[in-house]
Design an enzyme around this catalytic site. Structure first.
Site, mmCIF file in Angstrom:
data_model
loop_
_atom_site.group_PDB
_atom_site.id
_atom_site.type_symbol
_atom_site.label_atom_id
_atom_site.label_comp_id
_atom_site.label_asym_id
_atom_site.label_seq_id
_atom_site.Cartn_x
_atom_site.Cartn_y
_atom_site.Cartn_z
ATOM 1 N N GLU A 1 10.091 15.740 15.568
ATOM 2 C CA GLU A 1 10.431 15.532 14.160
ATOM 3 C C GLU A 1 9.628 16.524 13.321
ATOM 4 O O GLU A 1 8.399 16.440 13.256
ATOM 5 C CB GLU A 1 10.087 14.099 13.740
ATOM 6 C CG GLU A 1 10.492 13.818 12.318
ATOM 7 C CD GLU A 1 10.087 12.419 11.831
ATOM 8 O OE1 GLU A 1 8.945 12.016 12.068
ATOM 9 O OE2 GLU A 1 10.940 11.755 11.211
ATOM 10 N N LYS B 1 0.841 -1.198 0.000
ATOM 11 C CA LYS B 1 0.000 0.000 0.000
ATOM 12 C C LYS B 1 0.878 1.251 0.000
ATOM 13 O O LYS B 1 1.575 1.521 0.964
ATOM 14 C CB LYS B 1 -0.897 0.042 1.240
ATOM 15 C CG LYS B 1 -2.001 1.079 1.060
ATOM 16 C CD LYS B 1 -2.596 1.554 2.366
ATOM 17 C CE LYS B 1 -1.875 2.710 2.965
ATOM 18 N NZ LYS B 1 -1.884 3.951 2.159
ATOM 19 N N GLU C 1 9.762 0.928 10.647
ATOM 20 C CA GLU C 1 10.747 1.991 10.364
ATOM 21 C C GLU C 1 10.021 3.307 10.599
ATOM 22 O O GLU C 1 9.140 3.682 9.827
ATOM 23 C CB GLU C 1 11.245 1.915 8.912
ATOM 24 C CG GLU C 1 12.011 0.659 8.563
ATOM 25 C CD GLU C 1 13.410 0.607 9.139
ATOM 26 O OE1 GLU C 1 13.802 1.529 9.875
ATOM 27 O OE2 GLU C 1 14.111 -0.380 8.864
ATOM 28 N N CYS D 1 13.567 10.537 6.977
ATOM 29 C CA CYS D 1 13.612 10.014 8.344
ATOM 30 C C CYS D 1 15.016 10.097 8.924
ATOM 31 O O CYS D 1 15.189 10.141 10.131
ATOM 32 C CB CYS D 1 13.108 8.578 8.369
ATOM 33 S SG CYS D 1 13.939 7.545 7.167
HETATM 34 P P1 NAD Z 1 2.063 7.867 8.291
HETATM 35 O O1 NAD Z 1 2.344 7.099 9.518
HETATM 36 O O2 NAD Z 1 1.035 8.919 8.336
HETATM 37 O O3 NAD Z 1 1.660 6.905 7.094
HETATM 38 C C1 NAD Z 1 2.488 5.847 6.675
HETATM 39 C C2 NAD Z 1 1.644 4.825 5.921
HETATM 40 O O4 NAD Z 1 0.751 4.193 6.844
HETATM 41 C C3 NAD Z 1 0.755 5.429 4.831
HETATM 42 O O5 NAD Z 1 0.719 4.566 3.720
HETATM 43 C C4 NAD Z 1 -0.603 5.492 5.514
HETATM 44 O O6 NAD Z 1 -1.662 5.467 4.606
HETATM 45 C C5 NAD Z 1 -0.561 4.229 6.342
HETATM 46 N N1 NAD Z 1 -1.511 4.193 7.473
HETATM 47 C C6 NAD Z 1 -2.093 5.242 8.106
HETATM 48 N N2 NAD Z 1 -2.919 4.796 9.089
HETATM 49 C C7 NAD Z 1 -2.861 3.444 9.076
HETATM 50 C C8 NAD Z 1 -3.448 2.432 9.843
HETATM 51 N N3 NAD Z 1 -4.292 2.701 10.833
HETATM 52 N N4 NAD Z 1 -3.133 1.143 9.571
HETATM 53 C C9 NAD Z 1 -2.269 0.823 8.607
HETATM 54 N N5 NAD Z 1 -1.672 1.761 7.817
HETATM 55 C C10 NAD Z 1 -1.948 3.064 8.057
HETATM 56 O O7 NAD Z 1 3.491 8.462 7.834
HETATM 57 P P2 NAD Z 1 3.813 9.463 6.635
HETATM 58 O O8 NAD Z 1 3.360 10.816 7.057
HETATM 59 O O9 NAD Z 1 3.349 8.887 5.338
HETATM 60 O O10 NAD Z 1 5.406 9.406 6.600
HETATM 61 C C11 NAD Z 1 6.220 10.217 7.371
HETATM 62 C C12 NAD Z 1 6.793 9.454 8.552
HETATM 63 O O11 NAD Z 1 7.487 8.291 8.102
HETATM 64 C C13 NAD Z 1 7.820 10.241 9.329
HETATM 65 O O12 NAD Z 1 7.626 10.101 10.711
HETATM 66 C C14 NAD Z 1 9.139 9.589 8.936
HETATM 67 O O13 NAD Z 1 10.185 9.745 9.865
HETATM 68 C C15 NAD Z 1 8.731 8.177 8.774
HETATM 69 N N6 NAD Z 1 9.696 7.458 7.941
HETATM 70 C C16 NAD Z 1 10.537 6.546 8.517
HETATM 71 C C17 NAD Z 1 11.486 5.892 7.757
HETATM 72 C C18 NAD Z 1 12.430 4.892 8.343
HETATM 73 O O14 NAD Z 1 13.000 4.117 7.577
HETATM 74 N N7 NAD Z 1 12.611 4.845 9.645
HETATM 75 C C19 NAD Z 1 11.584 6.171 6.406
HETATM 76 C C20 NAD Z 1 10.714 7.126 5.860
HETATM 77 C C21 NAD Z 1 9.758 7.748 6.639
#
Ligand code: NAD
Length: 453
Positions: A356, A154, A229, A263
């Site tokens: 963050e 997804k 992650e 991230c």
């Molecule tokens: P998010 O948590 O809002 O969404 C991430 C994904 O999860 C999206 O596809 C979203 O649709 C899905 N999602 C949302 N609610 C859900 C649920 N209840 N159940 C299952 N899936 C759900 O994050 P974002 O805003 O898309 O991304 C930014 C964040 O990602 C930042 O905090 C960043 O640090 C982190 N990030 C971490 C890494 C790493 O490798 N550690 C890499 C990139 C981004």
């Protein structure tokens, strides 16, 4: 049929509607994946490796196509987007060697022989954020497929296009129908269904710490393994004996690359007090030199933020009375342009220091000595990445061991290589991706004892 309208971040114009996958469609896709996985795992290891190399080759032939999609959908600079598409190819190529190297153990025991097998888990659900849509997708799907699993993936609502294209390219390369399916849609519908569906046996989630905790709690209900992650607030620690020119010249790129939506962004620069002023003098021209502009322009180093919602969230960290030391430049006009911003907060507990921001905003703080620098670097709920700048090799090693973080670089800001492990300490995550051991996260170890009686 529900759709999401995608908006070009560089000029705020809507440009495409994408259909969202319904709950019923997710269940159908999972049923399809189940039969595809049985056939895939029955192939010889060499055949699975060859299929992944074919996939890598087709990705390589479509680097420009994928990069162009990331430019319009995510606002990534074209040179960076090309690198990302090439990285997907490289991750696939790296893991294409894995099927023939999934070697178990033969363990000496009494009365027979004992061997272990690395069995595929079944269907893996990969949930991807919007900041690096194709690279992060590949960190999940490439090793998962290599280990003999099927994948349902997804993408994030705002940035689904490159993942959808990769799903098409997999079929073009000859991967069987149903083996790798990309299902755009809402997290609360599609992502959550991956978590609750009993036939999805493993979740790889990359995203915010907040949602990651919900996913982990959901997985607990079925004792479903999960790789997380999550967020970061990484420190770039600059000691007085460092090559200050080099540290300052590279520091903007360690936080402003991808407009800070990274991230691993080194969004706290910690500088030994005795060289703080000198470092700031060197940092200012480096920040002002970052080329912020149209993502399609070859010279652009930083593009816009991904969306209006995210622009508002980043802006909240820079109120009118923010302690701004200096800023770079950014285009005006439509689009979600945010000027690279350097803050010097007076307090170590200022939200700009602890939270963050995920935008081109960096906090620079002084520290007194090695112990104080380590304490400040570790004063975070996160522990993903970080840099240490010093010419003293003993200090480099001491500080590397002392910082609670999964990915550190000394006299460098690079965090990601497909051949080395990547992941976070503390609330930055659980488990490791990439590198030689990633297959462990996509297999179950089976122990078999064979009696010689
Ligand atoms: P998010 O948590 O809002 O969404 C991430 C994904 O999860 C999206 O596809 C979203 O649709 C899905 N999602 C949302 N609610 C859900 C649920 N209840 N159940 C299952 N899936 C759900 O994050 P974002 O805003 O898309 O991304 C930014 C964040 O990602 C930042 O905090 C960043 O640090 C982190 N990030 C971490 C890494 C790493 O490798 N550690 C890499 C990139 C981004």
């Amino acid at each position: 049929m529900t759709t999401t309208t995608l908006v070009n971040p560089a000029d705020a114009t809507p440009f495409r509607d994408v259909e969202q996958t319904s709950l019923e469609q997710v269940d159908d896709a999972i049923a399809h994946a189940l039969s595809a996985q049985r056939a895939w795992r029955a192939l010889t290891p060499a055949a699975r490796g060859a299929a992944l190399r074919d996939f890598a080759k087709v990705v390589d032939e479509h680097i420009e196509d994928l990069a162009a999609l990331e430019v319009i959908n995510s606002g990534h600079p074209i040179t960076q987007a090309r690198w990302e598409a090439g990285h997907v190819r490289d991750v696939l190529t790296y893991y294409s060697a894995a099927p023939e190297r999934m070697i178990g153990k033969q363990i000496p025991v009494a009365g027979g022989i004992d061997v272990t097998f690395l069995e595929p888990i079944g269907i893996v659900g990969v949930i991807v954020p919007w900041n690096f849509p194709m690279t992060i997708a590949s960190w999940g799907f490439a090793p998962a497929l290599a280990a003999g699993n099927a994948v349902v993936l997804k993408p994030a609502e705002w940035t689904p296009l490159t993942a959808i294209r990769l799903g098409e390219l997999a079929l073009e390369a000859g991967l069987p129908e149903g083996l790798f399916q990309v299902l755009p849609g809402k997290g609360s519908v599609v992502g959550n269904r991956f978590v609750t569906h009993e036939d999805v046996r493993k979740i790889v989630f990359t995203g915010s710490t907040e949602v990651g905790k919900q996913v982990m709690a959901g997985c607990a209900a079925q004792v479903k393994p999960v790789t997380l992650e999550l967020g970061g607030k990484s420190a770039n620690v600059v000691f007085a004996d460092a090559d200050l020119e080099k540290a300052a010249a590279s520091a903007p790129y360690a936080v402003f690359e991808n407009a800070g939506q990274d991230c691993c962004a080194r969004s706290r620069i910690l500088v030994e007090r005795s060289v703080f002023d000198r470092f700031m003098e060197l940092l200012e021209p480096a920040v002002k030199g970052v080329v912020v502009g149209a993502p399609g322009d070859e010279a652009t180093e930083m593009g816009p933020l991904v969306s209006k919602t995210h622009f508002d969230s980043v802006s909240a960290f820079v109120p009118d009375d923010a302690p701004i030391a200096f800023r770079g430049s950014a285009p005006s006009g439509p689009g979600y342009w945010f000027t690279p911003t350097v803050l010097t907060p007076a307090s170590r507990t200022d939200p700009a220091v602890t939270e963050e921001i995920f935008g081109p905003v960096v906090a620079v703080l002084p520290f007194d000595d090695e112990a104080d620098g380590i304490e400040l670097a570790n004063a975070s709920i996160y522990g993903l990445s970080g840099s240490i700048w010093t010419r003293d090799i003993g200090r480099a090693l001491r500080v590397s061991r002392a910082i609670e973080s999964g990915n550190l670089s000394v006299n460098s800001n690079s965090s990601v290589r497909y051949s080395t492990p990547f992941g976070g300490f503390k609330q930055s995550g659980l488990g490791r991706e990439l590198g030689p051991d990633a297959l462990d996260a996509f297999t179950e170890t089976k122990n078999v004892f064979i009696s010689t009686d």
